[in-house]
Design an enzyme around this catalytic site. Structure first.
Site, PDB file in Angstrom:
ATOM      1  N   CYS A 145      -0.157  11.390  11.028  1.00 15.71           N
ATOM      2  CA  CYS A 145      -1.129  11.255   9.922  1.00 15.71           C
ATOM      3  C   CYS A 145      -1.483  12.568   9.128  1.00 15.71           C
ATOM      4  CB  CYS A 145      -2.487  10.723  10.455  1.00 15.71           C
ATOM      5  SG  CYS A 145      -2.034   8.750  10.680  1.00 15.71           S
ATOM      6  N   HIS A 180      -4.491   4.747  -6.739  1.00 20.95           N
ATOM      7  CA  HIS A 180      -3.515   5.460  -6.965  1.00 20.95           C
ATOM      8  C   HIS A 180      -3.520   6.992  -6.888  1.00 20.95           C
ATOM      9  CE1 HIS A 180      -1.786   1.393  -7.498  1.00 20.95           C
ATOM     10  NE2 HIS A 180      -0.537   1.938  -7.488  1.00 20.95           N
ATOM     11  N   GLU A 202      -7.511   0.217   6.926  1.00 19.97           N
ATOM     12  CA  GLU A 202      -6.344   0.806   6.518  1.00 19.97           C
ATOM     13  C   GLU A 202      -5.395   0.021   6.833  1.00 19.97           C
ATOM     14  OE1 GLU A 202      -5.205   4.271   8.690  1.00 19.97           O
ATOM     15  OE2 GLU A 202      -6.773   5.485   7.699  1.00 19.97           O
TER      16      GLU A 202
END
Length: 121
Positions: A23, A67, A110
């Site tokens: 991550c 985004h 998530e």
């Protein structure tokens, strides 16, 4: 007490600094967000907070994340854009818009099996 809940989503990329694992690399998620508002009283037409109004505020906040590369957003400049901190950011940004009720919690997923919930408790 009434609990009013709305959900929405956004897509974003981030990396977790000093994570020492996968991550730490740039990656993305299709985040799901759930907001819970608690109301003790209803208005004259028996609504605590209009779903439409709550969804509008949430959509405005999520549009600032959608985004985007979250690490580049000012709020996350001194912290990691973890799901925990994303939930806190959404909570703190949404709270001033909730007038006659109490913003209780913001949950950030998530994945469909991993979520974080932030409250002020």
């Amino acid at each position: 007490m009434f609990e009013i809940c709305v959900e929405s989503d956004f897509c974003a990329a981030h990396r977790l600094n000093n994570y020492r694992g996968a991550c730490e690399n740039l990656h993305g998620h299709n985040f799901k967000v759930e907001v819970v508002v608690r109301c003790k009283k209803l208005n004259q037409i028996y609504i605590g907070i209009d779903f439409k109004e709550l969804k509008k505020y949430l959509k405005e906040i999520l549009s600032t994340l959608d985004h985007r590369y979250l690490n580049e957003i000012d709020y996350f400049s001194k912290t990691n854009p973890t799901s925990e901190m994303i939930a806190k950011y959404i909570f703190e940004t949404l709270k001033p818009h909730i007038k006659d009720c109490m913003l209780y919690s913001v949950s950030v997923y998530e994945t469909s099996t991993s979520k974080v919930t932030y409250t002020e408790d």
